[in-house]
Design a protein around this motif. Sequence first.
Motif, PDB file in Angstrom:
ATOM      1  N   LEU A 197       1.034  -1.293  -0.290  1.00 44.68           N
ATOM      2  CA  LEU A 197      -0.114   0.209   0.081  1.00 44.68           C
ATOM      3  C   LEU A 197       0.809   1.099  -0.354  1.00 44.68           C
ATOM      4  O   LEU A 197       0.890   1.427   1.144  1.00 44.68           O
ATOM      5  CB  LEU A 197      -0.448  -0.046   1.450  1.00 44.68           C
ATOM      6  N   HIS A 198       1.163   1.715  -1.231  1.00 45.74           N
ATOM      7  CA  HIS A 198       1.747   2.914  -1.227  1.00 45.74           C
ATOM      8  C   HIS A 198       1.172   4.307  -0.790  1.00 45.74           C
ATOM      9  O   HIS A 198       1.182   5.220  -1.305  1.00 45.74           O
ATOM     10  CB  HIS A 198       2.512   3.421  -2.491  1.00 45.74           C
ATOM     11  N   LEU A 199       0.756   4.309  -0.104  1.00 49.19           N
ATOM     12  CA  LEU A 199       0.110   5.677   0.440  1.00 49.19           C
ATOM     13  C   LEU A 199       1.464   6.799   0.813  1.00 49.19           C
ATOM     14  O   LEU A 199       1.043   7.266   0.772  1.00 49.19           O
ATOM     15  CB  LEU A 199      -0.472   5.595   2.748  1.00 49.19           C
ATOM     16  N   ARG A 276     -17.232  -4.009  -3.590  1.00 47.97           N
ATOM     17  CA  ARG A 276     -16.288  -2.683  -3.172  1.00 47.97           C
ATOM     18  C   ARG A 276     -14.695  -3.669  -3.307  1.00 47.97           C
ATOM     19  O   ARG A 276     -13.748  -2.874  -3.406  1.00 47.97           O
ATOM     20  CB  ARG A 276     -16.825  -1.948  -2.168  1.00 47.97           C
ATOM     21  N   VAL A 277     -15.007  -5.140  -1.930  1.00 47.38           N
ATOM     22  CA  VAL A 277     -13.039  -4.946  -1.561  1.00 47.38           C
ATOM     23  C   VAL A 277     -12.374  -5.194  -2.815  1.00 47.38           C
ATOM     24  O   VAL A 277     -11.337  -5.367  -3.422  1.00 47.38           O
ATOM     25  CB  VAL A 277     -13.163  -6.316  -0.579  1.00 47.38           C
ATOM     26  N   ARG A 278     -13.521  -6.356  -4.000  1.00 45.22           N
ATOM     27  CA  ARG A 278     -12.853  -6.489  -4.942  1.00 45.22           C
ATOM     28  C   ARG A 278     -11.955  -5.429  -5.234  1.00 45.22           C
ATOM     29  O   ARG A 278     -11.432  -5.292  -6.429  1.00 45.22           O
ATOM     30  CB  ARG A 278     -13.773  -7.836  -5.768  1.00 45.22           C
ATOM     31  N   VAL A 281      -9.113  -4.161  -4.120  1.00 47.90           N
ATOM     32  CA  VAL A 281      -8.116  -4.803  -4.338  1.00 47.90           C
ATOM     33  C   VAL A 281      -6.549  -3.823  -5.779  1.00 47.90           C
ATOM     34  O   VAL A 281      -5.812  -3.645  -6.296  1.00 47.90           O
ATOM     35  CB  VAL A 281      -8.020  -6.046  -4.394  1.00 47.90           C
ATOM     36  N   GLU A 282      -7.978  -3.584  -6.814  1.00 50.02           N
ATOM     37  CA  GLU A 282      -7.438  -3.523  -8.140  1.00 50.02           C
ATOM     38  C   GLU A 282      -7.551  -2.011  -8.116  1.00 50.02           C
ATOM     39  O   GLU A 282      -6.218  -1.328  -8.694  1.00 50.02           O
ATOM     40  CB  GLU A 282      -8.561  -3.364  -9.108  1.00 50.02           C
ATOM     41  N   ALA A 283      -8.332  -0.630  -7.198  1.00 47.51           N
ATOM     42  CA  ALA A 283      -7.576   0.405  -6.855  1.00 47.51           C
ATOM     43  C   ALA A 283      -5.848  -0.069  -6.594  1.00 47.51           C
ATOM     44  O   ALA A 283      -5.163   1.135  -6.867  1.00 47.51           O
ATOM     45  CB  ALA A 283      -8.224   1.053  -6.195  1.00 47.51           C
ATOM     46  N   ILE A 284      -6.083   0.045  -5.225  1.00 52.88           N
ATOM     47  CA  ILE A 284      -4.844  -0.206  -4.342  1.00 52.88           C
ATOM     48  C   ILE A 284      -3.369  -0.235  -5.229  1.00 52.88           C
ATOM     49  O   ILE A 284      -2.740  -0.214  -5.166  1.00 52.88           O
ATOM     50  CB  ILE A 284      -4.638  -1.070  -3.223  1.00 52.88           C
ATOM     51  N   PHE A 289      -5.951   5.287  -5.214  1.00 53.23           N
ATOM     52  CA  PHE A 289      -6.848   6.551  -4.177  1.00 53.23           C
ATOM     53  C   PHE A 289      -7.267   6.872  -4.393  1.00 53.23           C
ATOM     54  O   PHE A 289      -8.229   6.449  -2.831  1.00 53.23           O
ATOM     55  CB  PHE A 289      -4.943   7.489  -3.176  1.00 53.23           C
ATOM     56  N   CYS A 290      -7.461   7.904  -5.389  1.00 55.87           N
ATOM     57  CA  CYS A 290      -9.059   8.889  -5.533  1.00 55.87           C
ATOM     58  C   CYS A 290     -10.215   7.594  -5.428  1.00 55.87           C
ATOM     59  O   CYS A 290     -10.944   7.846  -5.093  1.00 55.87           O
ATOM     60  CB  CYS A 290      -9.389   9.528  -6.708  1.00 55.87           C
ATOM     61  N   GLY A 291     -10.249   6.697  -6.416  1.00 53.35           N
ATOM     62  CA  GLY A 291     -10.866   5.470  -6.806  1.00 53.35           C
ATOM     63  C   GLY A 291     -10.864   4.289  -5.124  1.00 53.35           C
ATOM     64  O   GLY A 291     -12.202   4.429  -5.165  1.00 53.35           O
ATOM     65  N   LEU A 292     -10.025   4.182  -4.440  1.00 54.63           N
ATOM     66  CA  LEU A 292     -10.368   3.398  -2.918  1.00 54.63           C
ATOM     67  C   LEU A 292     -11.482   5.200  -2.265  1.00 54.63           C
ATOM     68  O   LEU A 292     -12.218   3.879  -1.470  1.00 54.63           O
ATOM     69  CB  LEU A 292      -8.549   3.712  -2.818  1.00 54.63           C
ATOM     70  N   GLY A 293     -10.921   5.732  -2.527  1.00 47.74           N
ATOM     71  CA  GLY A 293     -11.360   6.364  -1.448  1.00 47.74           C
ATOM     72  C   GLY A 293     -13.414   7.099  -1.531  1.00 47.74           C
ATOM     73  O   GLY A 293     -13.999   6.595  -0.571  1.00 47.74           O
ATOM     74  N   ASP A 294     -12.980   6.815  -2.451  1.00 50.50           N
ATOM     75  CA  ASP A 294     -14.753   6.704  -3.535  1.00 50.50           C
ATOM     76  C   ASP A 294     -15.077   5.155  -2.206  1.00 50.50           C
ATOM     77  O   ASP A 294     -16.165   4.899  -2.181  1.00 50.50           O
ATOM     78  CB  ASP A 294     -14.329   6.733  -5.003  1.00 50.50           C
TER      79      ASP A 294
END
Length: 386
Positions: A197-199, A276-278, A281-284, A289-294
Amino acid sequence: MDDSKIGLFSRVFHTRPQLLASAPGRINIIGEHTDYNNGYVLPAAIHLRTRFLATPRPDSRVRIWADDFQQEETFDLDAISPSEKCRWANYIKGIFWILKQEGYRLSGVDAMVWGEVPLESGLSSSAALEVSVIKGLSSLFGIDLPGVILAKLAQKAENDFVGVQCGLMDQFISVFGKKDNALFLDCETLDFTLFPLHLEKAGLGILVYDTKVRRELASSEYNLRRQEAARALGVLRGKGVRSYKEATVERLENAREEMGEIPYRRARHVITENERVRKAVEAIRRDDFCGLGDLLFRSHQSLRDDYDVSCPELDLLHDVGKGFAGCLGARLVGAGFGGSGIALLEKQTMEGFRKRMQAEAAERGFPRPEFYEVAIGEGASVSRLD
Ligand code: GLA
């Protein structure tokens, strides 16, 4: 670790500890109330840990000093029963109890526990405690248990001894977490993948917002959600859907009338949350991270509207997050009904967000929240001290 704890151990027990085990608390990035529904979860271990120092005794007494509470609990291995007044001790007794149930030979122990994971805040201090103890005891008594079994036994101790019907997510991540990684777990097969997770690189951080709301009803409501979701799955099964992982919202619609409105909404949460979990995973994997946040915002909405496990204090996090420029996503974390939420924030806006949340909470007369910036930490570990 702070050496003064070893000195303290020696003063309390007049002997030296043989080992130190420790295990982390967790956040859950996404995948809430899906673990006991045999679905997907995406937790990460945090840098805050619980620690367990121990040495065996020649008899069957167990003495535990809980340094954070300045309390000692003593019991005999041959008569382990839950304590009414020392609730922290039950998580430890449960581990001794389950190991004995499984037929392992133990002796008594002198032990000390303490930790940094805030209690009852939704960051899984209980799993951190259970896992640090089971990791320590299995090493102390030469019991060779694979990580999956450690996690399952710790969960079973919480289910059957402490009496909390939790799923497996918290114990699993506490065992298998890895620094700067998220863990994708299929709770049906227990297949899991760790991935980075490249935060930091993206200039992002995770802020935990502890509402300080503790609900008496949380565990009975949690059990009720489990029953409702199981009832809905029963109806879906009648229509040829084997599991929530296989279900779709379209197939659920066909069963809506038969199952009734509440089970329908519970099931809709589980089905869409798995999805959403799946996607998360793709977003990460894409560093999106915008996709993840949504997805985090949408998870919160589903937990609030379909699964009914939010509360005004947690909704505030979502609502403020949605309107705050540096906040990519925010949602409640863990079981809900109070406890904590997480916000995914641009680092430089974190302080501003914290102040804003504080002011908004005060304005509404909510309890004064606490905040922790969490780093993604390592899973459980053990080291011999002799
Ligand atoms: C608690 C339980 C977990 C999980 C979450 C909700 O943390 O211990 O097993 O069910 O709630 O996702």
